[in-house]
Motif scaffolding. Structure first.
Motif, PDB file in Angstrom:
ATOM      1  N   UNK A  27      50.829  43.889  38.994  1.00  0.00           N
ATOM      2  CA  UNK A  27      51.700  43.646  37.844  1.00  0.00           C
ATOM      3  C   UNK A  27      52.053  42.175  37.641  1.00  0.00           C
ATOM      4  N   UNK A  28      52.284  41.421  38.672  1.00  0.00           N
ATOM      5  CA  UNK A  28      52.702  40.036  38.470  1.00  0.00           C
ATOM      6  C   UNK A  28      51.536  39.061  38.352  1.00  0.00           C
ATOM      7  N   UNK A  29      50.310  39.555  38.457  1.00  0.00           N
ATOM      8  CA  UNK A  29      49.142  38.679  38.397  1.00  0.00           C
ATOM      9  C   UNK A  29      48.815  38.288  36.965  1.00  0.00           C
ATOM     10  N   UNK A  30      48.537  36.998  36.759  1.00  0.00           N
ATOM     11  CA  UNK A  30      48.263  36.527  35.407  1.00  0.00           C
ATOM     12  C   UNK A  30      46.774  36.334  35.133  1.00  0.00           C
ATOM     13  N   UNK A  31      45.948  36.408  36.177  1.00  0.00           N
ATOM     14  CA  UNK A  31      44.504  36.276  35.958  1.00  0.00           C
ATOM     15  C   UNK A  31      43.816  37.594  36.264  1.00  0.00           C
ATOM     16  N   UNK A  32      42.797  37.874  35.463  1.00  0.00           N
ATOM     17  CA  UNK A  32      42.058  39.118  35.626  1.00  0.00           C
ATOM     18  C   UNK A  32      40.574  38.822  35.453  1.00  0.00           C
ATOM     19  N   UNK A  33      39.759  39.413  36.305  1.00  0.00           N
ATOM     20  CA  UNK A  33      38.329  39.120  36.357  1.00  0.00           C
ATOM     21  C   UNK A  33      37.527  40.412  36.283  1.00  0.00           C
ATOM     22  N   UNK A  34      36.362  40.311  35.674  1.00  0.00           N
ATOM     23  CA  UNK A  34      35.397  41.407  35.698  1.00  0.00           C
ATOM     24  C   UNK A  34      34.122  40.923  36.363  1.00  0.00           C
ATOM     25  N   UNK A  35      33.575  41.810  37.213  1.00  0.00           N
ATOM     26  CA  UNK A  35      32.319  41.538  37.900  1.00  0.00           C
ATOM     27  C   UNK A  35      31.415  42.758  37.750  1.00  0.00           C
ATOM     28  N   UNK A  36      30.126  42.514  37.909  1.00  0.00           N
ATOM     29  CA  UNK A  36      29.156  43.595  37.970  1.00  0.00           C
ATOM     30  C   UNK A  36      28.427  43.482  39.292  1.00  0.00           C
ATOM     31  N   UNK A  37      28.222  44.629  39.939  1.00  0.00           N
ATOM     32  CA  UNK A  37      27.537  44.628  41.227  1.00  0.00           C
ATOM     33  C   UNK A  37      26.449  45.683  41.229  1.00  0.00           C
ATOM     34  N   UNK A  38      25.220  45.249  41.486  1.00  0.00           N
ATOM     35  CA  UNK A  38      24.114  46.179  41.617  1.00  0.00           C
ATOM     36  C   UNK A  38      23.801  46.373  43.089  1.00  0.00           C
ATOM     37  N   UNK A  39      23.050  47.405  43.370  1.00  0.00           N
ATOM     38  CA  UNK A  39      22.795  47.801  44.760  1.00  0.00           C
ATOM     39  C   UNK A  39      22.152  46.673  45.558  1.00  0.00           C
TER      40      UNK A  39
END
Lengths: 119, 111
Positions: A27-39
């Motif tokens: 909740x208090x975090x201001x940064x958000x990241x998306x990653x993709x991971x393949x096998x």
């Protein structure tokens, strides 16, 4: 709030369909990241937000991919016209930016991921 | 371009012994951070330890320590007193906003 949550945990879809994933950060975090991971690989950076602003996007993020963080809290990642090559684990992470001193990277806390299978 | 290299796809260690997982990085940034995560089969990346590029002392967190050699651009993870529960995938990462991960090392702890 015990950590980053992601929904759904698993998604199976047919090629050509659109899918949307949701990430709720700490909740208090201001940064958000998306990653993709393949096998067999490490996570690959897709995009990141500071509050509601999307500040960087990877070239991996084709025009079929879009991410939003409308109120600076949860985020969604949408994939349009899915392809079999989109099958992967999609990971979300959040961090609290350190606004003082030289930037040396934030410790990111990850969610459990959404595993996408495109048939 | 940033790059993280983990040359050990798999490592074996006897329970209660120490093990070193190798990581080399390539960055042109003057200021950077180095991270180690582990990833159990459930999929969640779990943060283990962090080293800032200006830190003069090696980072330690419980049984984890980071052997940071800046001139060699290496950031090896040392796990002391290995436990059976340490058997999992370990990833080294460098960054920043755009964190770059290595391909990982799978650690097997033998009883």
């Amino acid at each position: 709030d015990t950590g980053v949550s992601q929904n759904p945990r698993h998604k199976i879809t047919k090629r050509g369909q659109n899918v949307t994933f949701r990430c709720d950060p700490i909740s208090e975090h201001n940064r958000l990241y998306w990653y993709r991971q393949t096998l067999g690989q490490g996570p690959e950076f897709l995009t990141y937000f500071q509050n509601e602003a999307q500040l960087e996007k990877s070239r991996l993020l084709s025009d079929r991919f879009s991410a939003e963080r409308p109120k600076g809290s949860f985020s969604t990642l949408e994939i349009q016209r899915t392809e079999q090559g989109d099958s992967a684990m999609y990971l979300c992470a959040s961090s609290l930016a350190d606004r003082t001193g030289i930037y040396l990277g934030d410790t990111q806390y990850f969610g459990p991921g959404t595993r996408l299978t495109v048939l | 371009a940033q790059k993280i290299t983990q040359t050990q796809p798999g490592m074996f260690v006897q329970e209660k012994e120490a093990v070193t997982l190798d990581c080399t990085y390539d960055t042109s940034d003057q200021s950077y951070g180095l991270f180690w995560y582990k990833q159990p089969s459930s999929g969640e990346m779990i943060f283990l330890i962090y080293q800032g590029s200006y830190d003069e002392q090696n980072a330690t967190e419980g049984r984890y320590s980071l052997n940071f050699q800046k001139a060699r651009k290496s950031a090896n993870l040392v796990i002391s007193a290995s436990q059976l529960g340490d058997s999992t995938m370990y990833f080294c990462a460098e960054g920043g906003f755009k964190t770059i991960f290595g391909a990982g090392t799978r650690l097997f702890v033998k009883a």
